[in-house]
Design a protein around this motif. Structure first.
Motif, PDB file in Angstrom:
ATOM      1  N   ALA A  99       0.812  -1.213   0.000  1.00 37.05           N
ATOM      2  CA  ALA A  99       0.000   0.000   0.000  1.00 37.05           C
ATOM      3  C   ALA A  99       0.845   1.262   0.000  1.00 37.05           C
ATOM      4  CB  ALA A  99      -0.928   0.002   1.211  1.00 37.05           C
ATOM      5  N   ASN A 100       2.109   1.157   0.382  1.00 34.00           N
ATOM      6  CA  ASN A 100       2.964   2.340   0.477  1.00 34.00           C
ATOM      7  C   ASN A 100       3.003   3.095  -0.850  1.00 34.00           C
ATOM      8  OD1 ASN A 100       3.464   1.418   3.020  1.00 34.00           O
ATOM      9  ND2 ASN A 100       5.500   0.623   2.550  1.00 34.00           N
ATOM     10  N   GLY A 101       2.694   4.368  -0.772  1.00 33.52           N
ATOM     11  CA  GLY A 101       2.751   5.207  -1.966  1.00 33.52           C
ATOM     12  C   GLY A 101       1.542   5.118  -2.869  1.00 33.52           C
ATOM     13  N   LEU A 102       0.580   4.270  -2.538  1.00 33.39           N
ATOM     14  CA  LEU A 102      -0.621   4.153  -3.376  1.00 33.39           C
ATOM     15  C   LEU A 102      -1.714   5.058  -2.845  1.00 33.39           C
ATOM     16  CD1 LEU A 102      -0.940   0.325  -3.996  1.00 33.39           C
ATOM     17  CD2 LEU A 102      -0.297   2.072  -5.632  1.00 33.39           C
ATOM     18  N   SER A 103      -2.238   5.884  -3.690  1.00 34.11           N
ATOM     19  CA  SER A 103      -3.339   6.749  -3.302  1.00 34.11           C
ATOM     20  C   SER A 103      -4.571   5.888  -3.031  1.00 34.11           C
ATOM     21  CB  SER A 103      -3.624   7.732  -4.434  1.00 34.11           C
ATOM     22  OG  SER A 103      -4.696   8.558  -4.086  1.00 34.11           O
ATOM     23  N   GLY A 104      -5.219   6.148  -1.902  1.00 36.61           N
ATOM     24  CA  GLY A 104      -6.446   5.413  -1.571  1.00 36.61           C
ATOM     25  C   GLY A 104      -6.249   4.263  -0.613  1.00 36.61           C
ATOM     26  N   LEU A 105      -5.000   3.921  -0.266  1.00 34.51           N
ATOM     27  CA  LEU A 105      -4.732   2.818   0.656  1.00 34.51           C
ATOM     28  C   LEU A 105      -3.794   3.265   1.771  1.00 34.51           C
ATOM     29  CD1 LEU A 105      -4.017  -0.160  -1.790  1.00 34.51           C
ATOM     30  CD2 LEU A 105      -6.126   0.286  -0.534  1.00 34.51           C
ATOM     31  N   VAL A 106      -4.097   2.825   2.985  1.00 35.49           N
ATOM     32  CA  VAL A 106      -3.227   3.059   4.137  1.00 35.49           C
ATOM     33  C   VAL A 106      -3.016   1.716   4.820  1.00 35.49           C
ATOM     34  CG1 VAL A 106      -2.991   4.202   6.376  1.00 35.49           C
ATOM     35  CG2 VAL A 106      -4.119   5.391   4.481  1.00 35.49           C
ATOM     36  N   THR A 107      -1.763   1.292   4.935  1.00 36.30           N
ATOM     37  CA  THR A 107      -1.466  -0.002   5.542  1.00 36.30           C
ATOM     38  C   THR A 107      -1.888  -0.019   7.007  1.00 36.30           C
ATOM     39  OG1 THR A 107       0.406  -0.350   4.073  1.00 36.30           O
ATOM     40  CG2 THR A 107       0.362  -1.663   6.081  1.00 36.30           C
ATOM     41  N   PRO A 111      -0.688  -7.759   4.806  1.00 40.05           N
ATOM     42  CA  PRO A 111      -1.203  -7.184   3.560  1.00 40.05           C
ATOM     43  C   PRO A 111      -2.573  -6.510   3.699  1.00 40.05           C
ATOM     44  CG  PRO A 111      -1.734  -9.492   3.597  1.00 40.05           C
ATOM     45  CD  PRO A 111      -0.999  -9.195   4.892  1.00 40.05           C
ATOM     46  N   ILE A 112      -2.995  -6.175   4.930  1.00 45.86           N
ATOM     47  CA  ILE A 112      -4.303  -5.538   5.124  1.00 45.86           C
ATOM     48  C   ILE A 112      -4.146  -4.021   5.123  1.00 45.86           C
ATOM     49  CG2 ILE A 112      -6.325  -5.315   6.635  1.00 45.86           C
ATOM     50  CD1 ILE A 112      -5.981  -8.101   5.357  1.00 45.86           C
ATOM     51  N   ALA A 113      -5.023  -3.357   4.371  1.00 42.42           N
ATOM     52  CA  ALA A 113      -4.979  -1.898   4.268  1.00 42.42           C
ATOM     53  C   ALA A 113      -6.376  -1.322   4.425  1.00 42.42           C
ATOM     54  CB  ALA A 113      -4.395  -1.479   2.921  1.00 42.42           C
ATOM     55  N   LEU A 114      -6.425  -0.111   4.936  1.00 44.08           N
ATOM     56  CA  LEU A 114      -7.650   0.661   5.009  1.00 44.08           C
ATOM     57  C   LEU A 114      -7.826   1.344   3.658  1.00 44.08           C
ATOM     58  CD1 LEU A 114      -9.751   1.351   7.215  1.00 44.08           C
ATOM     59  CD2 LEU A 114      -8.359   3.346   7.775  1.00 44.08           C
ATOM     60  N   VAL A 115      -9.030   1.275   3.114  1.00 47.58           N
ATOM     61  CA  VAL A 115      -9.311   1.816   1.786  1.00 47.58           C
ATOM     62  C   VAL A 115     -10.101   3.112   1.906  1.00 47.58           C
ATOM     63  CG1 VAL A 115     -10.473   1.369  -0.418  1.00 47.58           C
ATOM     64  CG2 VAL A 115      -9.388  -0.513   0.815  1.00 47.58           C
ATOM     65  N   ASP A 116      -9.675   4.131   1.190  1.00 52.01           N
ATOM     66  CA  ASP A 116     -10.417   5.379   1.094  1.00 52.01           C
ATOM     67  C   ASP A 116     -11.526   5.155   0.065  1.00 52.01           C
ATOM     68  OD1 ASP A 116     -11.453   7.889   0.631  1.00 52.01           O
ATOM     69  OD2 ASP A 116      -9.520   8.820   0.170  1.00 52.01           O
ATOM     70  N   LEU A 117     -12.766   5.133   0.531  1.00 56.86           N
ATOM     71  CA  LEU A 117     -13.887   4.844  -0.360  1.00 56.86           C
ATOM     72  C   LEU A 117     -14.184   5.973  -1.342  1.00 56.86           C
ATOM     73  CD1 LEU A 117     -16.200   2.995   2.170  1.00 56.86           C
ATOM     74  CD2 LEU A 117     -15.002   1.994   0.210  1.00 56.86           C
ATOM     75  N   ASP A 118     -13.492   7.104  -1.201  1.00 56.13           N
ATOM     76  CA  ASP A 118     -13.616   8.183  -2.184  1.00 56.13           C
ATOM     77  C   ASP A 118     -12.615   8.028  -3.325  1.00 56.13           C
ATOM     78  OD1 ASP A 118     -15.709   9.505  -0.893  1.00 56.13           O
ATOM     79  OD2 ASP A 118     -14.323  10.603   0.411  1.00 56.13           O
ATOM     80  N   SER A 119     -11.751   7.033  -3.236  1.00 57.08           N
ATOM     81  CA  SER A 119     -10.766   6.817  -4.301  1.00 57.08           C
ATOM     82  C   SER A 119     -11.396   6.025  -5.448  1.00 57.08           C
ATOM     83  CB  SER A 119      -9.526   6.101  -3.753  1.00 57.08           C
ATOM     84  OG  SER A 119      -9.875   4.860  -3.202  1.00 57.08           O
ATOM     85  N   GLU A 120     -10.633   5.806  -6.491  1.00 58.57           N
ATOM     86  CA  GLU A 120     -11.133   5.161  -7.707  1.00 58.57           C
ATOM     87  C   GLU A 120     -10.971   3.639  -7.613  1.00 58.57           C
ATOM     88  OE1 GLU A 120     -12.788   4.174 -10.938  1.00 58.57           O
ATOM     89  OE2 GLU A 120     -12.753   6.303 -10.414  1.00 58.57           O
ATOM     90  N   ALA A 123      -8.700   1.711 -10.217  1.00 61.21           N
ATOM     91  CA  ALA A 123      -7.251   1.874 -10.084  1.00 61.21           C
ATOM     92  C   ALA A 123      -6.675   0.915  -9.048  1.00 61.21           C
ATOM     93  CB  ALA A 123      -6.921   3.314  -9.698  1.00 61.21           C
ATOM     94  N   LEU A 124      -7.475   0.578  -8.036  1.00 62.70           N
ATOM     95  CA  LEU A 124      -6.990  -0.304  -6.963  1.00 62.70           C
ATOM     96  C   LEU A 124      -7.263  -1.780  -7.241  1.00 62.70           C
ATOM     97  CD1 LEU A 124      -8.055   1.760  -3.816  1.00 62.70           C
ATOM     98  CD2 LEU A 124      -5.799   1.636  -4.880  1.00 62.70           C
ATOM     99  N   ALA A 125      -8.265  -2.056  -8.068  1.00 69.06           N
ATOM    100  CA  ALA A 125      -8.727  -3.433  -8.289  1.00 69.06           C
ATOM    101  C   ALA A 125      -7.618  -4.442  -8.580  1.00 69.06           C
ATOM    102  CB  ALA A 125      -9.773  -3.461  -9.396  1.00 69.06           C
ATOM    103  N   PRO A 126      -6.651  -4.168  -9.456  1.00 73.46           N
ATOM    104  CA  PRO A 126      -5.634  -5.180  -9.759  1.00 73.46           C
ATOM    105  C   PRO A 126      -4.731  -5.524  -8.570  1.00 73.46           C
ATOM    106  CG  PRO A 126      -5.587  -3.385 -11.383  1.00 73.46           C
ATOM    107  CD  PRO A 126      -6.501  -2.975 -10.289  1.00 73.46           C
ATOM    108  N   ARG A 127      -4.703  -4.662  -7.581  1.00 71.22           N
ATOM    109  CA  ARG A 127      -3.822  -4.870  -6.435  1.00 71.22           C
ATOM    110  C   ARG A 127      -4.509  -5.602  -5.280  1.00 71.22           C
ATOM    111  NH1 ARG A 127       0.655  -1.496  -7.118  1.00 71.22           N
ATOM    112  NH2 ARG A 127       0.381   0.042  -8.769  1.00 71.22           N
TER     113      ARG A 127
END
Length: 197
Positions: A99-107, A111-120, A123-127
């Motif tokens: 998640a480091n450096g990815l907009s919309g994710l906070v580790t 491998p569990i991350a908090l997701v910003d539901l306002d993000s796209e 863009a995150l789906a493949p990860r």
């Protein structure tokens, strides 16, 4: 930071990415036989979400763009009794993704991350391997969780990434306790009272 432990001989401190497993004697209906994933733990307080309380509401009805990425069941889960209008989202990242450096994710704890539901979502789906949406959360003020643990209300154990994505018909409470070995595994044999999960 305080080292909150589940009993005198426990070795798992409360930290982001650990589980709070309700002790069999915890009768609060908000938390009876629940498993709470800790998202944040600081001196000022702690925050987590209940992993094993799916609601009747489908993610597609409230967050349609996120629904295709949601793990089965595709329900909004009841994260806890605090602020039911707040939606939190946890995702499990695919192997090798960070998640480091990815907009919309906070580790929270890889491998569990908090997701910003306002993000796209696209863009995150493949990860992402999967995600879970929660309405509300479980929160404790400074010292409150430590007092509940000391009283024996919660057992603190390590989490596995799949715990966050567990399906509706899995007894997550019993499964988490059983994998701890004896004596904690024996607690999983406590029967649920009629009408409670």
């Amino acid at each position: 930071m305080r080292d909150d432990r589940a009993g005198a001989d426990a070795s798992t401190p409360v930290a982001p990415g650990t589980l709070l497993v309700a002790a069999p004697g915890l009768s609060d209906p908000n938390f009876r036989r629940t498993v709470v994933y800790v998202i944040e733990h600081r001196e000022q307080g702690s925050l987590g979400v209940v992993l094993n309380r799916p609601s009747e509401v489908e993610v597609r009805d409230v967050l349609p763009y996120w629904a295709p990425l949601t793990s089965e069941p595709r329900s909004v889960f009841v994260g806890g009794p605090v602020d039911a209008r707040t939606a939190l989202c946890l995702a499990a990242l695919r192997t090798g993704q960070h998640a480091n450096g990815l907009s919309g994710l906070v580790t929270v704890r890889s491998p569990i991350a908090l997701v910003d539901l306002d993000s796209e979502p696209t863009a995150l789906a493949p990860r992402l391997r999967g995600l879970r949406v929660f309405a509300g959360y479980s929160g404790w003020d400074a010292g409150q969780l430590a007092a509940e643990i000391a009283r024996g209300d919660w057992i603190v154990v390590p989490a596995l990434p799949d715990d966050v994505l567990t399906g509706h018909h899995v007894d997550l409470w019993g499964r988490v306790l059983r994998r701890q070995g004896v004596p904690l595994a024996l607690l999983a044999t406590f029967p649920a009272e009629a009408g409670l999960n």
